[in-house]
Design a protein around this motif. Sequence first.
Motif, PDB file in Angstrom:
ATOM      1  N   LEU A  65       0.843  -1.211   0.000  1.00  0.00           N
ATOM      2  CA  LEU A  65       0.000   0.000   0.000  1.00  0.00           C
ATOM      3  C   LEU A  65       0.874   1.255   0.000  1.00  0.00           C
ATOM      4  N   HIS A  66       1.942   1.228   0.775  1.00  0.00           N
ATOM      5  CA  HIS A  66       2.829   2.396   0.816  1.00  0.00           C
ATOM      6  C   HIS A  66       3.554   2.603  -0.509  1.00  0.00           C
ATOM      7  N   LEU A  67       3.975   1.514  -1.129  1.00  0.00           N
ATOM      8  CA  LEU A  67       4.671   1.665  -2.412  1.00  0.00           C
ATOM      9  C   LEU A  67       3.720   2.144  -3.505  1.00  0.00           C
ATOM     10  N   VAL A  68       2.462   1.716  -3.439  1.00  0.00           N
ATOM     11  CA  VAL A  68       1.459   2.240  -4.373  1.00  0.00           C
ATOM     12  C   VAL A  68       1.279   3.749  -4.123  1.00  0.00           C
ATOM     13  N   ALA A  69       1.292   4.151  -2.865  1.00  0.00           N
ATOM     14  CA  ALA A  69       1.165   5.580  -2.547  1.00  0.00           C
ATOM     15  C   ALA A  69       2.317   6.376  -3.167  1.00  0.00           C
ATOM     16  N   TYR A  82       3.615  15.483   0.233  1.00  0.00           N
ATOM     17  CA  TYR A  82       2.224  15.062   0.403  1.00  0.00           C
ATOM     18  C   TYR A  82       2.041  14.592   1.826  1.00  0.00           C
ATOM     19  N   ARG A  83       0.806  14.324   2.169  1.00  0.00           N
ATOM     20  CA  ARG A  83       0.520  13.785   3.505  1.00  0.00           C
ATOM     21  C   ARG A  83      -0.243  12.479   3.374  1.00  0.00           C
ATOM     22  N   ILE A  84       0.140  11.512   4.200  1.00  0.00           N
ATOM     23  CA  ILE A  84      -0.575  10.237   4.291  1.00  0.00           C
ATOM     24  C   ILE A  84      -1.199  10.163   5.675  1.00  0.00           C
TER      25      ILE A  84
END
Length: 114
Positions: A65-69, A82-84
Amino acid sequence: MLKDNIFQKIIDKEIPAKIAYEDDLCLAFHDINPQAPVHVLIIPRKVIATHAELTDADRDLLGHLHLVAVKLAKQLGLDDGYRIVVNCLDRGGQTVPHLHMHLMGGRAFHWPPG
Ligand code: 5GP
């Protein structure tokens, strides 16, 4: 808290969403009520109600999920940052009972958050 899982309906294509990315593990779509010029939600296809229910079995999925982000942030032009955000349960401000990562950008964000 947290009643209907509207995101499962988006995964099942029962309700429409503006899809930004999808693969066999996850889906990303634009938030219906964006809080920034770019506001995408990244969700696993696996049903995980909330962050507090994550287990060791989800380790690879979380990395994915983080790598997709990261990929989406590049594709969406968020080169200046950006912000997650992951809201968890009532006091965390979670409203949809399906784990989701908010990816937001296109403006400056402040700290501490509200
Ligand atoms: P939470 O408050 O649970 O962290 O975030 C849920 C997010 O889902 C909110 O930002 C809300 O605007 C978004 N949302 C709720 N229902 C829908 C929907 O039907 N479609 C889309 N695209 N976003 C939704």
